[in-house]
Design an enzyme around this catalytic site. Structure first.
Site, PDB file in Angstrom:
ATOM      1  N   HIS A   1      -4.588   2.053   7.319  1.00 59.03           N
ATOM      2  CA  HIS A   1      -3.207   2.552   7.426  1.00 59.03           C
ATOM      3  C   HIS A   1      -2.957   3.657   6.391  1.00 59.03           C
ATOM      4  O   HIS A   1      -2.410   4.713   6.711  1.00 59.03           O
ATOM      5  CB  HIS A   1      -2.247   1.371   7.225  1.00 59.03           C
ATOM      6  CG  HIS A   1      -0.795   1.717   7.171  1.00 59.03           C
ATOM      7  ND1 HIS A   1       0.114   1.285   8.113  1.00 59.03           N
ATOM      8  CD2 HIS A   1      -0.069   2.441   6.270  1.00 59.03           C
ATOM      9  CE1 HIS A   1       1.321   1.748   7.811  1.00 59.03           C
ATOM     10  NE2 HIS A   1       1.240   2.453   6.685  1.00 59.03           N
ATOM     11  N   GLU A   2      -3.404   3.415   5.165  1.00 60.35           N
ATOM     12  CA  GLU A   2      -3.174   4.401   4.088  1.00 60.35           C
ATOM     13  C   GLU A   2      -4.058   5.631   4.279  1.00 60.35           C
ATOM     14  O   GLU A   2      -3.634   6.753   3.992  1.00 60.35           O
ATOM     15  CB  GLU A   2      -3.405   3.765   2.712  1.00 60.35           C
ATOM     16  CG  GLU A   2      -2.554   2.538   2.394  1.00 60.35           C
ATOM     17  CD  GLU A   2      -1.065   2.721   2.642  1.00 60.35           C
ATOM     18  OE1 GLU A   2      -0.583   3.869   2.601  1.00 60.35           O
ATOM     19  OE2 GLU A   2      -0.388   1.713   2.906  1.00 60.35           O
TER      20      GLU A   2
ATOM     21  N   HIS B   1      -2.418   8.009   6.562  1.00 67.12           N
ATOM     22  CA  HIS B   1      -1.390   8.831   5.903  1.00 67.12           C
ATOM     23  C   HIS B   1      -2.013  10.110   5.331  1.00 67.12           C
ATOM     24  O   HIS B   1      -1.428  11.180   5.419  1.00 67.12           O
ATOM     25  CB  HIS B   1      -0.727   8.054   4.760  1.00 67.12           C
ATOM     26  CG  HIS B   1       0.397   7.155   5.172  1.00 67.12           C
ATOM     27  ND1 HIS B   1       1.513   7.612   5.835  1.00 67.12           N
ATOM     28  CD2 HIS B   1       0.587   5.826   4.983  1.00 67.12           C
ATOM     29  CE1 HIS B   1       2.346   6.588   6.042  1.00 67.12           C
ATOM     30  NE2 HIS B   1       1.805   5.492   5.540  1.00 67.12           N
TER      31      HIS B   1
ATOM     32  N   CYS C   1       5.697   0.023   7.224  1.00 68.61           N
ATOM     33  CA  CYS C   1       5.407   1.165   6.367  1.00 68.61           C
ATOM     34  C   CYS C   1       6.634   1.473   5.522  1.00 68.61           C
ATOM     35  O   CYS C   1       7.754   1.466   6.044  1.00 68.61           O
ATOM     36  CB  CYS C   1       5.049   2.380   7.232  1.00 68.61           C
ATOM     37  SG  CYS C   1       4.651   3.858   6.282  1.00 68.61           S
ATOM     38  N   LEU C   2       6.410   1.750   4.254  1.00 72.21           N
ATOM     39  CA  LEU C   2       7.536   2.090   3.370  1.00 72.21           C
ATOM     40  C   LEU C   2       8.230   3.369   3.820  1.00 72.21           C
ATOM     41  O   LEU C   2       9.399   3.578   3.492  1.00 72.21           O
ATOM     42  CB  LEU C   2       7.046   2.235   1.920  1.00 72.21           C
ATOM     43  CG  LEU C   2       6.665   0.918   1.237  1.00 72.21           C
ATOM     44  CD1 LEU C   2       5.977   1.174  -0.093  1.00 72.21           C
ATOM     45  CD2 LEU C   2       7.904   0.052   1.034  1.00 72.21           C
TER      46      LEU C   2
ATOM     47  N   GLN D   1       2.998   9.990   1.007  1.00 69.44           N
ATOM     48  CA  GLN D   1       4.327   9.386   1.129  1.00 69.44           C
ATOM     49  C   GLN D   1       5.249   9.749  -0.030  1.00 69.44           C
ATOM     50  O   GLN D   1       6.465   9.598   0.076  1.00 69.44           O
ATOM     51  CB  GLN D   1       4.220   7.852   1.210  1.00 69.44           C
ATOM     52  CG  GLN D   1       3.544   7.363   2.477  1.00 69.44           C
ATOM     53  CD  GLN D   1       3.381   5.860   2.453  1.00 69.44           C
ATOM     54  OE1 GLN D   1       2.414   5.338   1.925  1.00 69.44           O
ATOM     55  NE2 GLN D   1       4.345   5.150   3.017  1.00 69.44           N
TER      56      GLN D   1
ATOM     57  N   GLY E   1       0.832  -1.198   0.000  1.00 71.61           N
ATOM     58  CA  GLY E   1       0.000   0.000   0.000  1.00 71.61           C
ATOM     59  C   GLY E   1       0.863   1.243   0.000  1.00 71.61           C
ATOM     60  O   GLY E   1       1.989   1.227   0.506  1.00 71.61           O
TER      61      GLY E   1
END
Ligand code: QAP
Ligand code: CO
Length: 187
Positions: free
Chosen positions: A141-142, A145, A99-100, A58, A53
Site C-alpha cells: 500500500h505504501e 503511494h 488510508c490516512l 502523503q 503506515g
C-alpha cells in the site's frame, strides 16, 4: 511533549483527491540528516494520526521513504528507503484497507499475499525482508503511494467517483466549519 521540543514535527497529510498524491517519488540519493529528520517527522505524524503506515508522498515530500508500524505496542517502527519489490507470490489475498489520505473509507483490495522487499535503512545500509499478512499489505500500500497510486485506484471506477465526491463534500464542510475562525480573530 513540551512545546520547545522541536526534535519532531507533525506534518500535514494530503487528502484524496489532491493531485499531489499522484506524483511519482524520486529515489533518495543519500541517507543523511535531512532524511533522518523526515523519517522522525513522518513517524510522529503516523503515530499521532494514528495509523500503521505512511509514505512521504502523503506529506507532500516526493522521495522514496516509507514508515510502517503494525505492532500493537506502537514501538516497532520500520523504515524503508528506496524500497524495491524483489518478488511477489502468485497467491493473492484480500484485505480491507484504509488510508490516512482517504479518512473514513475502507474497502477490500486484492494483492500478492507474500512479498520480498529490499530497501535501505536509516544507516543507509541495504536490507531485505519477506513479509506476509498485514505487513505485506501495508508495505505494498505504501509503495503504491510512492508511485502516485492511492488504494482507491484498485477499486471500480464507480466506487472511485463516489469516494471522490464524498471527500470533496467533507472538504467543503471542513472549510465551512473553519470559516468563522479567521473572522473572530479579525474582530
Ligand atoms: C495503510 O493506513 C493500510 O480512514 C495504512 O479515519 C491500511 O494507517 C495498510 C486511518 C490498512 C493495510 C491495511 C484511516 C486512520 C489509518 C482512516 C492507515 C481513519 C483514520 C490508515
Ligand atoms: Co495510504
Amino acid at each position: 511533549m513540551p512545546h520547545y521540543n522541536q526534535a519532531m514535527a507533525k506534518l500535514a497529510i494530503l487528502r484524496y483527491p489532491d493531485p499531489r498524491l499522484h506524483r511519482r517519488a524520486k529515489p533518495v540519493a543519500q541517507v543523511d540528516e535531512r532524511i533522518r529528520q523526515l523519517v522522525a517527522d513522518m513517524a510522529q505524524t503516523m503515530y499521532e494520526a494514528p495509523g500503521i503506515g505512511l509514505a512521504a508522498t502523503q506529506v507532500d515530500v516526493h522521495e522514496q521513504v516509507i514508515v510502517v508500524d503494525i505492532s500493537d505496542s506502537r514501538d516497532q517502527l520500520m523504515v524503508f528507503i528506496n524500497p524495491v519489490l524483489m518478488s511477489q507470490s502468485e497467491t493473492l489475498s484480500d484485505y480491507e484497507e484504509g488510508c490516512l489520505s482517504v479518512p473514513g473509507i475502507y474497502d477490500d483490495v486484492r494483492r500478492p499475499a507474500v512479498i520480498e522487499v529490499s530497501a535501505l535503512n536509516l544507516a543507509g545500509e541495504s536490507f531485505s525482508l519477506r513479509a506476509e499478512g498485514l505487513l505485506a499489505v501495508c508495505i505494498q500500500h505504501e509503495m503504491d503511494h510512492l508511485q502516485g497510486k492511492v488504494f482507491v485506484q484498485h477499486l471500480s471506477r464507480l466506487k472511485q467517483s463516489r469516494i471522490r465526491a464524498r471527500m470533496l463534500k467533507q472538504e467543503k464542510e471542513r472549510d465551512q466549519d473553519h470559516s468563522g475562525e479567521q473572522t473572530s480573530l479579525a474582530l
